[in-house]
Design an enzyme around this catalytic site. Sequence first.
Site, mmCIF file in Angstrom:
data_model
loop_
_atom_site.group_PDB
_atom_site.id
_atom_site.type_symbol
_atom_site.label_atom_id
_atom_site.label_comp_id
_atom_site.label_asym_id
_atom_site.label_seq_id
_atom_site.Cartn_x
_atom_site.Cartn_y
_atom_site.Cartn_z
ATOM 1 C CD GLU A 161 -2.808 -1.278 2.406
ATOM 2 O OE1 GLU A 161 -2.758 -0.350 3.240
ATOM 3 O OE2 GLU A 161 -3.562 -2.260 2.519
ATOM 4 C CD GLU A 268 -5.014 -7.492 2.072
ATOM 5 O OE1 GLU A 268 -5.760 -6.658 2.608
ATOM 6 O OE2 GLU A 268 -3.776 -7.354 2.021
#
Length: 383
Positions: A161, A268
């Site tokens: 991220e 995820e």
Amino acid sequence: MKLLYFILACFLTGCTAPKHSHPTRQAVLTLKDAYKNAFLIGTAINPSIVSGDNQAVQEIVLKQFNCITPENVMKAAVINPQPNVFNFKPADDFVAFGEQHHLFIIGHTLVWHNQCPAWFFTNADGKPNSKQEQIERLRQHIQTVAGRYAGRVNGWDVVNEVIDDDGNYRQTSWVKAMGDGDTLVSYAFRFAAQYAPNTELYYNDFNTWKPGKRAGIVRMIKTLQQQGIRIDGVGMQGHWGLTYPDKENIEASIDAFAGCGVKVMITELDVDVLPKPDERITADPAMAVGQSQDTARKALLDPYRQELPENVQAQLAKRYADLFSIFYSRRDKLARVTFWGVHDGMSWKNNFPVRGRTNYPLLWDRQLQPKPAFKAVLSVPAQ
């Protein structure tokens, strides 16, 4: 005597018993069986599953999945909360569990600004690290963690991220301490390749379907490749909803990353059935907010406290079927699809973006019963 004559007659004439006398049950496929010729099917797990304290969920994991990712136990704040203080046992147990059951093991994650101790960014005098001090801190951490599991973990989420929706680097604590994003990413992947030489190395992020972020990730991959630094794959976090993102953008990102010559993975994965309090909220845990004290707004944002209505259950099943139809159609480009959890009760979406809500984003319900979404996912390859 009649039965004896019947048996003797069948032996002599070759007759068989009526077909309905021995009904054949069609074997119920598991997720990993249904997609065995397409891609790995994974899930995130926690220590209670690993230890067997939650034996019922462990049984689902071992029956349905062939790949595992740890929710939290390999993150810096858990493993190395204070200088010279290490807590390896949960991560050790996770890796041993994967090895024992011959699962594909994902390490998650080496470099992430969340769940990273503040001391990582200061020196012995308590002052902010210089660039060289921060590079050394990065090297030591990757050597300690990736090196410990070298040859045992199959793939690492090396950097997590760090790209913003506009394609530029997010100004995270890691990026600021290293001076710029390219420096951080290049050193992280270089060190990971050094200390985990036989492990696949991935970049992992949310909102990868957005065109700006997609372009930024492609640029980052090509920059690493031009420097001769190994990157093996990109994880597209699937923290999605009933209506977003659209098929075209998911497909475009899969194609763009695969076009860089790296593996592509859906990571995820969960499907949020609840309304967003703010459309600007992303999948960043730092953006979580508390429950509203306004009764009407609380009811609006947390509408299914008791159970998920059948019509929404049907929407969830259709959404999962549509997503897996995309994935299956691009199985030549996808290496793995990983759910972020097993059942609704363990999902982080109960606390994000609003804490304390009742969400239903996964394939098993809180009683560990498979939902219509499970059957929808299972049926896609046969259609």
